[in-house]
Design an enzyme around this catalytic site. Sequence first.
Site, PDB file in Angstrom:
ATOM      1  N   TYR A   1     -54.492  10.216  18.864  1.00 16.50           N
ATOM      2  CA  TYR A   1     -53.843  10.327  20.177  1.00 16.50           C
ATOM      3  C   TYR A   1     -53.795   8.951  20.836  1.00 16.50           C
ATOM      4  O   TYR A   1     -54.822   8.390  21.211  1.00 16.50           O
ATOM      5  CB  TYR A   1     -54.629  11.312  21.038  1.00 16.50           C
ATOM      6  CG  TYR A   1     -53.905  11.852  22.250  1.00 16.50           C
ATOM      7  CD1 TYR A   1     -52.637  11.422  22.626  1.00 16.50           C
ATOM      8  CD2 TYR A   1     -54.509  12.820  23.042  1.00 16.50           C
ATOM      9  CE1 TYR A   1     -51.990  11.943  23.729  1.00 16.50           C
ATOM     10  CE2 TYR A   1     -53.873  13.356  24.159  1.00 16.50           C
ATOM     11  CZ  TYR A   1     -52.622  12.905  24.498  1.00 16.50           C
ATOM     12  OH  TYR A   1     -51.992  13.418  25.597  1.00 16.50           O
TER      13      TYR A   1
ATOM     14  N   LYS B   1     -49.992  11.074  17.981  1.00 13.71           N
ATOM     15  CA  LYS B   1     -49.497  11.706  19.203  1.00 13.71           C
ATOM     16  C   LYS B   1     -49.446  10.647  20.295  1.00 13.71           C
ATOM     17  O   LYS B   1     -50.433   9.943  20.523  1.00 13.71           O
ATOM     18  CB  LYS B   1     -50.420  12.856  19.615  1.00 13.71           C
ATOM     19  CG  LYS B   1     -49.968  13.583  20.869  1.00 13.71           C
ATOM     20  CD  LYS B   1     -50.952  14.681  21.255  1.00 13.71           C
ATOM     21  CE  LYS B   1     -50.500  15.377  22.521  1.00 13.71           C
ATOM     22  NZ  LYS B   1     -51.471  16.382  23.000  1.00 13.71           N
TER      23      LYS B   1
END
Length: 314
Positions: A143, A168
């Site tokens: 992330y 992400k």
Amino acid sequence: MTPADLAARLGIPSGPLFFPVTPYGPDGSVDLDTYRAHVRQGVEAGAAAVFACCGTGEFHALTPEEFEAGIRAAVEATAGRVPVVAGAGYGTALAVRYARLAEAAGADGLLALPPYLVLAGQEGLLRHYREIAAATALPVIVYQRDNAVFTPETVVELARTQGIVGLKDGLGDLDLMQRIVSAVRGEVPGDFLYFNGLPTAEQTQLAYRAVGVPLYSSAVFCFAPEIALAFHRALETGDRPTVDRLLDGFYRPFVELRAQGRGYAVALVKAGVRLRGLDVGEVRPPLHEPTEDHVKQLAQIIERGYALLREENK
């Protein structure tokens, strides 16, 4: 589930990616029965995957024991119908501990959140995520946001790391994302997954799709799954009038309301779940509840979103 298996299942855009909230009972403890019901409802509504105990699920507020119990409950509730991806974060040692707890609880993958507090260089970040990936057999999605921002060269190295299957993005720098996608495409064979992880990702998904980021998280799916599904379907079929109608009439007002309070990316979503009739309790400190007026505005925005769906179906 192997990295290839998870990548294949997540890479099929069959529905929104569901990030359930974590319910708390009247005494403040995690309410696992309500959590199972929340997860089941999302899967039955058409979620393509469940990302359990991540940002929307208040990962930061959960003890290791609560986290492991939450992942087990999500695995039980999905019953193998869709993958369960668990959060993992803090410093490297704790992130590895959470990763192993998630594996023991039956998760199919990990969403590796930014490390706690420190501003690290690229070499340290790369080592951090490689140690998480090496700690279990679970495939890892990294992330990018806040203090974990990567150069294209670092993402190439992440993509080359066994067990890391995707990135992400919660930063929102489309120039950087285009350079990342291009660099990985040129250097690493195979399909590396990309996700739009901005709050209310639908608002920016048209732009993300244009740079090669087809997947996105949907917080709206927690409390208005029919709206989230209609938007997802319109994106996939190229129905631009429906996309624009939902952006203008529902998503933009929701984003503007979300901007009215710190932590509303979680607290407002939880209020939306309660408005739908599932008592998931309040957020834990340091987050705080939306004001009464903001909850009323949220209810009006949700009703407007459903009115748009009814108009579309006439």
